[in-house]
Design a protein around this motif. Structure first.
Motif, PDB file in Angstrom:
ATOM      1  N   PHE A 198       0.793  -1.302   0.071  1.00 30.00           N
ATOM      2  CA  PHE A 198       0.045  -0.065  -0.081  1.00 30.00           C
ATOM      3  C   PHE A 198       1.070   1.198   0.050  1.00 30.00           C
ATOM      4  O   PHE A 198       0.586   2.092  -0.601  1.00 30.00           O
ATOM      5  N   TRP A 199       1.844   1.241   0.741  1.00 26.61           N
ATOM      6  CA  TRP A 199       2.700   2.201   0.943  1.00 26.61           C
ATOM      7  C   TRP A 199       3.712   2.709  -0.247  1.00 26.61           C
ATOM      8  O   TRP A 199       4.054   3.509  -0.621  1.00 26.61           O
ATOM      9  N   LEU A 200       4.084   1.509  -0.799  1.00 27.13           N
ATOM     10  CA  LEU A 200       4.654   1.625  -2.197  1.00 27.13           C
ATOM     11  C   LEU A 200       3.948   2.258  -3.244  1.00 27.13           C
ATOM     12  O   LEU A 200       4.372   3.259  -3.777  1.00 27.13           O
ATOM     13  N   GLY A 201       2.654   1.722  -3.237  1.00 26.10           N
ATOM     14  CA  GLY A 201       1.654   2.504  -4.253  1.00 26.10           C
ATOM     15  C   GLY A 201       1.518   4.064  -3.862  1.00 26.10           C
ATOM     16  O   GLY A 201       1.556   4.806  -4.844  1.00 26.10           O
ATOM     17  N   ARG A 202       1.524   4.515  -2.529  1.00 27.80           N
ATOM     18  CA  ARG A 202       1.414   5.612  -2.378  1.00 27.80           C
ATOM     19  C   ARG A 202       2.591   6.399  -2.631  1.00 27.80           C
ATOM     20  O   ARG A 202       2.504   7.861  -3.221  1.00 27.80           O
ATOM     21  N   VAL A 203       3.710   5.932  -2.426  1.00 27.38           N
ATOM     22  CA  VAL A 203       4.848   6.654  -3.156  1.00 27.38           C
ATOM     23  C   VAL A 203       4.876   7.184  -4.515  1.00 27.38           C
ATOM     24  O   VAL A 203       5.018   8.042  -5.036  1.00 27.38           O
ATOM     25  N   ALA A 207       3.471  11.743  -6.231  1.00 26.87           N
ATOM     26  CA  ALA A 207       4.091  12.737  -7.474  1.00 26.87           C
ATOM     27  C   ALA A 207       3.086  12.843  -8.317  1.00 26.87           C
ATOM     28  O   ALA A 207       3.224  13.890  -9.064  1.00 26.87           O
ATOM     29  N   VAL A 208       1.826  12.252  -8.515  1.00 27.03           N
ATOM     30  CA  VAL A 208       0.754  12.629  -9.593  1.00 27.03           C
ATOM     31  C   VAL A 208      -0.297  13.541  -8.716  1.00 27.03           C
ATOM     32  O   VAL A 208      -0.933  14.431  -9.244  1.00 27.03           O
ATOM     33  N   THR A 209      -0.742  13.061  -7.631  1.00 33.61           N
ATOM     34  CA  THR A 209      -1.685  13.822  -6.823  1.00 33.61           C
ATOM     35  C   THR A 209      -1.480  14.960  -6.273  1.00 33.61           C
ATOM     36  O   THR A 209      -2.257  15.779  -5.713  1.00 33.61           O
ATOM     37  N   HIS A 210       0.006  15.127  -6.047  1.00 33.91           N
ATOM     38  CA  HIS A 210       0.333  16.359  -5.130  1.00 33.91           C
ATOM     39  C   HIS A 210      -0.217  16.274  -3.794  1.00 33.91           C
ATOM     40  O   HIS A 210       0.006  17.286  -3.025  1.00 33.91           O
ATOM     41  N   GLU A 211      -0.476  14.982  -3.163  1.00 38.86           N
ATOM     42  CA  GLU A 211      -0.941  15.094  -1.786  1.00 38.86           C
ATOM     43  C   GLU A 211       0.061  15.115  -1.019  1.00 38.86           C
ATOM     44  O   GLU A 211       1.584  14.714  -1.315  1.00 38.86           O
ATOM     45  N   THR A 212       0.015  15.092   0.470  1.00 36.24           N
ATOM     46  CA  THR A 212       1.075  15.025   1.469  1.00 36.24           C
ATOM     47  C   THR A 212       1.131  13.619   1.738  1.00 36.24           C
ATOM     48  O   THR A 212       0.170  12.750   1.281  1.00 36.24           O
ATOM     49  N   GLY A 213       1.840  13.140   2.563  1.00 30.48           N
ATOM     50  CA  GLY A 213       2.039  11.786   2.922  1.00 30.48           C
ATOM     51  C   GLY A 213       3.284  11.041   2.586  1.00 30.48           C
ATOM     52  O   GLY A 213       3.387   9.959   2.834  1.00 30.48           O
TER      53      GLY A 213
END
Length: 244
Positions: A198-203, A207-213
């Motif tokens: 899950f966290w790999l996908g978040r990384v 870069a695309v969503t410009h979200e924090t985290g």
């Protein structure tokens, strides 16, 4: 690091038919399938499912490429290769670094194939988004390289392949890589946070969503890197002590 040995290791993996089938063909086929099914849908973040599916399948493929190193390690243990290494100038740390480096090298072409397929299917990202997302997924695959090494040090040559496949299934499904979590039951979103995939996908998606985290995702993956690495070092020392 012994670069000659690293080159030979990469060539051996690339020439394996299992590598081409399970680490490239499977995630590519899944991207083409799921991208076609959910491509026009948009998630809560407004990003099309075709983009998140490409990133998730890239993460899944990179994970598989990194985990694949375990099969070689298990085979070498079974064949007594570690005993032969003790007769060469190469020492334990060099051997482990070569295995991890070869695993990371195998994760890269899988990512490139998925991203090229995404571009051909109409995924529209800026140059910076392509680079940052791909680089994040590639670096984020490092814990899985160590995890693959761990499987190889504990498994046997004829079983570690099945162990790796059995591990990839829950990592892909419950980590939210196979299908967007936005269309899954709410409990799946909760469970996904306990899986490193899950966290790999978040990384890759940050870069695309410009979200924090990004910092949190990197910290979780770092924890998944450090703990298996400590076990790998201890297990390898026990193995080399046995053959000594």
């Amino acid at each position: 690091m012994n670069f000659v040995y690293l080159r030979l290791e990469i060539l051996r993996i690339v020439r394996s038919p299992q590598f081409a089938l399970f680490t490239i063909a499977v995630p590519l086929g899944m991207f083409l399938l799921f991208g076609g099914l959910f491509g026009d849908l948009a998630g809560p973040d407004g990003i099309k499912a075709s983009v998140t599916t490409m990133i998730n399948m890239g993460a899944y493929g990179a994970m598989g490429g990194a985990l694949f190193t375990g099969t070689r390690v298990a085979t070498e243990r079974t064949d007594g290769w570690q005993r032969q290494l003790r007769l060469t100038p190469m020492r334990g740390p060099g051997y482990l670094f070569v295995k991890i480096a070869s695993a990371m090298a195998m994760a890269l072409p899988v990512l490139l194939v998925i991203f090229v397929a995404g571009a051909l299917r109409g995924v529209d990202l800026t140059a910076a988004q392509w680079v940052l997302s791909g680089l994040g997924l590639w670096l984020g695959a490092l814990p899985f390289a160590v995890l693959g090494l761990l499987l190889g040090l504990f498994g046997k040559g004829d079983t570690v392949g099945a162990m790796t496949g059995a591990l990839m299934l829950p990592l892909g499904v419950f980590g939210g890589l196979w299908m967007p979590l936005s269309i899954m039951p709410e409990w799946m979103s909760t469970v996904a946070h306990f899986f490193p995939t899950f966290w790999l996908g978040r990384v890759g998606t940050v870069a695309v969503t410009h979200e924090t985290g990004l910092g949190l995702a990197a910290a979780v993956l770092a924890a998944w890197l450090v703990v298996p690495a400590l076990v790998v070092v201890r297990r390898f020392r026990l193995d080399t002590a046995k053959v000594g």
